[in-house]
Design a protein around this motif. Structure first.
Motif, mmCIF file in Angstrom:
data_model
loop_
_atom_site.group_PDB
_atom_site.id
_atom_site.type_symbol
_atom_site.label_atom_id
_atom_site.label_comp_id
_atom_site.label_asym_id
_atom_site.label_seq_id
_atom_site.Cartn_x
_atom_site.Cartn_y
_atom_site.Cartn_z
ATOM 1 N N GLN A 176 -52.017 -48.449 90.147
ATOM 2 C CA GLN A 176 -52.485 -48.619 88.775
ATOM 3 C C GLN A 176 -52.738 -47.281 88.106
ATOM 4 O O GLN A 176 -52.372 -47.066 86.946
ATOM 5 C CB GLN A 176 -53.765 -49.462 88.742
ATOM 6 C CG GLN A 176 -54.231 -49.809 87.328
ATOM 7 C CD GLN A 176 -53.230 -50.662 86.574
ATOM 8 O OE1 GLN A 176 -52.841 -51.737 87.035
ATOM 9 N NE2 GLN A 176 -52.774 -50.189 85.418
ATOM 10 N N ASN A 177 -53.369 -46.356 88.831
ATOM 11 C CA ASN A 177 -53.637 -45.037 88.258
ATOM 12 C C ASN A 177 -52.347 -44.297 87.939
ATOM 13 O O ASN A 177 -52.231 -43.661 86.883
ATOM 14 C CB ASN A 177 -54.496 -44.205 89.211
ATOM 15 C CG ASN A 177 -55.947 -44.653 89.242
ATOM 16 O OD1 ASN A 177 -56.418 -45.348 88.341
ATOM 17 N ND2 ASN A 177 -56.668 -44.246 90.279
ATOM 18 N N LEU A 178 -51.379 -44.381 88.845
ATOM 19 C CA LEU A 178 -50.106 -43.699 88.603
ATOM 20 C C LEU A 178 -49.361 -44.364 87.446
ATOM 21 O O LEU A 178 -48.769 -43.675 86.601
ATOM 22 C CB LEU A 178 -49.249 -43.718 89.863
ATOM 23 C CG LEU A 178 -47.924 -42.954 89.784
ATOM 24 C CD1 LEU A 178 -48.132 -41.498 89.383
ATOM 25 C CD2 LEU A 178 -47.176 -43.030 91.119
ATOM 26 N N HIS A 179 -49.387 -45.664 87.379
ATOM 27 C CA HIS A 179 -48.775 -46.390 86.271
ATOM 28 C C HIS A 179 -49.359 -45.930 84.941
ATOM 29 O O HIS A 179 -48.632 -45.619 83.983
ATOM 30 C CB HIS A 179 -49.025 -47.893 86.472
ATOM 31 C CG HIS A 179 -48.510 -48.766 85.374
ATOM 32 N ND1 HIS A 179 -49.184 -48.933 84.171
ATOM 33 C CD2 HIS A 179 -47.387 -49.530 85.278
ATOM 34 C CE1 HIS A 179 -48.508 -49.742 83.401
ATOM 35 N NE2 HIS A 179 -47.422 -50.127 84.042
ATOM 36 N N ASP A 180 -50.694 -45.856 84.861
ATOM 37 C CA ASP A 180 -51.355 -45.432 83.621
ATOM 38 C C ASP A 180 -51.025 -43.978 83.286
ATOM 39 O O ASP A 180 -50.849 -43.618 82.112
ATOM 40 C CB ASP A 180 -52.869 -45.599 83.750
ATOM 41 C CG ASP A 180 -53.299 -47.062 83.795
ATOM 42 O OD1 ASP A 180 -52.470 -47.938 83.474
ATOM 43 O OD2 ASP A 180 -54.463 -47.323 84.162
ATOM 44 N N ALA A 181 -50.954 -43.127 84.320
ATOM 45 C CA ALA A 181 -50.633 -41.721 84.097
ATOM 46 C C ALA A 181 -49.228 -41.550 83.539
ATOM 47 O O ALA A 181 -48.983 -40.744 82.628
ATOM 48 C CB ALA A 181 -50.782 -40.933 85.406
ATOM 49 N N LEU A 182 -48.271 -42.322 84.067
ATOM 50 C CA LEU A 182 -46.895 -42.267 83.558
ATOM 51 C C LEU A 182 -46.823 -42.759 82.120
ATOM 52 O O LEU A 182 -46.060 -42.235 81.312
ATOM 53 C CB LEU A 182 -45.982 -43.110 84.445
ATOM 54 C CG LEU A 182 -45.686 -42.543 85.840
ATOM 55 C CD1 LEU A 182 -45.002 -43.589 86.713
ATOM 56 C CD2 LEU A 182 -44.826 -41.290 85.742
ATOM 57 N N LEU A 183 -47.642 -43.751 81.800
ATOM 58 C CA LEU A 183 -47.681 -44.249 80.430
ATOM 59 C C LEU A 183 -48.152 -43.155 79.476
ATOM 60 O O LEU A 183 -47.536 -42.898 78.436
ATOM 61 C CB LEU A 183 -48.616 -45.459 80.353
ATOM 62 C CG LEU A 183 -48.664 -46.219 79.022
ATOM 63 C CD1 LEU A 183 -47.329 -46.885 78.723
ATOM 64 C CD2 LEU A 183 -49.783 -47.263 79.048
ATOM 65 N N LEU A 184 -49.234 -42.468 79.842
ATOM 66 C CA LEU A 184 -49.771 -41.415 78.976
ATOM 67 C C LEU A 184 -48.821 -40.229 78.885
ATOM 68 O O LEU A 184 -48.691 -39.605 77.826
ATOM 69 C CB LEU A 184 -51.135 -40.946 79.479
ATOM 70 C CG LEU A 184 -51.838 -39.972 78.542
ATOM 71 C CD1 LEU A 184 -52.391 -40.682 77.312
ATOM 72 C CD2 LEU A 184 -52.969 -39.221 79.253
ATOM 73 N N ALA A 185 -48.140 -39.915 79.987
ATOM 74 C CA ALA A 185 -47.245 -38.752 80.010
ATOM 75 C C ALA A 185 -46.072 -38.890 79.064
ATOM 76 O O ALA A 185 -45.415 -37.898 78.729
ATOM 77 C CB ALA A 185 -46.751 -38.499 81.433
ATOM 78 N N GLY A 186 -45.810 -40.103 78.605
ATOM 79 C CA GLY A 186 -44.730 -40.300 77.644
ATOM 80 C C GLY A 186 -45.188 -40.340 76.209
ATOM 81 O O GLY A 186 -44.377 -40.568 75.305
ATOM 82 N N GLU A 187 -46.477 -40.093 75.980
ATOM 83 C CA GLU A 187 -47.023 -40.128 74.632
ATOM 84 C C GLU A 187 -46.711 -38.845 73.864
ATOM 85 O O GLU A 187 -46.465 -37.789 74.464
ATOM 86 C CB GLU A 187 -48.543 -40.326 74.682
ATOM 87 C CG GLU A 187 -48.969 -41.715 75.115
ATOM 88 C CD GLU A 187 -48.791 -42.736 74.000
ATOM 89 O OE1 GLU A 187 -49.628 -42.782 73.075
ATOM 90 O OE2 GLU A 187 -47.796 -43.492 74.069
ATOM 91 N N ASN A 188 -46.784 -38.938 72.553
ATOM 92 C CA ASN A 188 -46.522 -37.794 71.683
ATOM 93 C C ASN A 188 -47.809 -36.989 71.478
ATOM 94 O O ASN A 188 -48.347 -36.875 70.377
ATOM 95 C CB ASN A 188 -45.982 -38.280 70.339
ATOM 96 C CG ASN A 188 -45.491 -37.134 69.473
ATOM 97 O OD1 ASN A 188 -44.934 -36.156 69.979
ATOM 98 N ND2 ASN A 188 -45.720 -37.229 68.172
ATOM 99 N N ILE A 189 -48.321 -36.443 72.591
ATOM 100 C CA ILE A 189 -49.546 -35.655 72.575
ATOM 101 C C ILE A 189 -49.335 -34.379 73.387
ATOM 102 O O ILE A 189 -48.304 -34.204 74.029
ATOM 103 C CB ILE A 189 -50.751 -36.433 73.145
ATOM 104 C CG1 ILE A 189 -50.438 -36.926 74.571
ATOM 105 C CG2 ILE A 189 -51.118 -37.608 72.243
ATOM 106 C CD1 ILE A 189 -51.612 -37.609 75.249
ATOM 107 N N SER A 190 -50.330 -33.520 73.366
ATOM 108 C CA SER A 190 -50.251 -32.255 74.075
ATOM 109 C C SER A 190 -51.598 -31.963 74.726
ATOM 110 O O SER A 190 -52.645 -32.231 74.150
ATOM 111 C CB SER A 190 -49.900 -31.132 73.087
ATOM 112 O OG SER A 190 -49.924 -29.879 73.714
#
Length: 345
Positions: free
Chosen positions: A124-138
């Motif tokens: 679950q943690n890795l899933h959430d991390a991958l989701l955030l890593a694709g966001e348009n943020i820095s």
């Protein structure tokens, strides 16, 4: 398709017990086999950088991780670092300072239980991390138990529970639930992408400079003998002093404040913070704080020690001039400290 690079460094998330206690064992390939990143519309590549218990994390390892990201910065949209929980907050802060010119999300995550454990939180943690890593943020973030935490504001507060990390003196950047990210709007601008100039892009590799490791964290306690300051003077270039409350340091029978004054005269870099988890240090409140040489020390405000350690290492690695070191540490980076009037509550 969004391209994400996972950099594996070890930690509980890949641990196994072969009779000697838990130690890192599984590979990043083993981890990816248990994931379905394609469901997130992510093209995920895994790379093993190291495979260590995070108790063995070092500043040199921070530099290694940072250089891997800089070298791959043009090829991926975001990065996930799998990491042990015990020193994750130090690493996330260190990477914040080392990667200030990388205009992409860098997300650290891990687990309280191994990926092979039936009660694991790893997937679950890795899933959430991958989701955030694709966001348009820095920026650099810790993602854990559905929380998105500013990489300079995270502290591990629990040793076993799933909700191991807290965002201290700062709002959560976001929450993740059911594949959806809900941002805290008051801080979202801090992590907005800024288009890097060609000059900055060409200088990315110069961002990852050396770190000055020769520092000490000293926690005050009643009865601490002043002779410790002689040892510090003879063996270290800098010291972070965790004072009492808002900045209390003994001034009478055991005159530690006077020894701090002598320490800075001898050229040792001194930073003052507090042992308290929340609300920061204010050396102007009590007489015992005002007796410190305020113009000659670094004032941590509401930074936590987990961020202050790598920030001081980073600043001292850039220059030996005290005024420049003081300015670097006391200048906010990604809201790692709040100056009066800049409050997000």
């Amino acid at each position: 398709m969004i391209n994400i690079l996972i950099l594996a460094t070890g930690g509980t998330i890949v641990c196994s017990d072969h009779g000697q206690g838990l130690r890192p064992h599984y590979t990043v390939e083993d981890l990816l086999k248990r994931m379905q990143p394609d469901l997130l519309e992510r093209n995920v590549v895994g790379k093993s950088v190291m495979n260590i218990d995070s108790s063995n994390m070092t500043p040199d390892a921070w530099l290694t991780i940072a250089r891997q990201i800089v070298e791959a910065s043009e090829d991926y949209d975001g990065f996930v670092i799998t990491h042990g929980t015990d020193t994750m907050a130090y690493s996330s802060a260190a990477l914040t300072y080392l990667l200030q010119g990388v205009d992409k999300p860098v997300v650290l995550t891990g687990a309280q239980y191994s990926m092979a454990d039936s009660k694991t939180d790893a997937l679950q943690n890795l899933h959430d991390a991958l989701l955030l890593a694709g966001e348009n943020i820095s920026g650099v973030f810790i993602v854990f138990d559905g929380k998105v935490i500013n990489g300079t504001r995270a502290i591990k507060t629990k040793t076993r529970s799933y909700d191991a990390f807290e965002s201290v003196n700062y709002p959560l950047v976001a929450w993740i639930k059911h594949n959806r990210i809900k941002y805290t709007e008051s801080v979202r601008r801090v992590f907005a992408k800024n288009q890097l100039s060609e000059e900055k892009r060409s200088n990315l590799k110069n961002l990852v400079s050396g770190l000055e490791e020769n520092i000490l964290v000293l926690k005050l306690f009643p009865g601490l003998h002043p002779k410790i300051f002689d040892f510090i003077r003879d063996n270290y270039k800098g010291v972070i002093i965790e004072s009492y409350g808002t900045g209390g340091i003994s001034t009478e029978i055991l005159d530690l404040a006077g020894r701090v004054d002598k320490l800075v005269e001898d050229g040792i870099i001194v930073a003052i913070t507090t042992q308290c988890l929340k609300e920061g240090v204010d050396l102007q409140v009590y007489e015992v704080g005002r007796k410190l040489p305020l113009e000659k020390i670094i004032y941590a405000r509401d930074m936590n020690t987990d961020a202050l350690v790598p920030k001081l290492m980073w600043a001292m690695g850039k220059t030996e001039v005290f005024a420049e070191i003081k300015n670097l540490v006391e200048t906010p980076v990604r809201d790692d400290l709040i100056i009066a009037g800049n409050n997000h509550d």
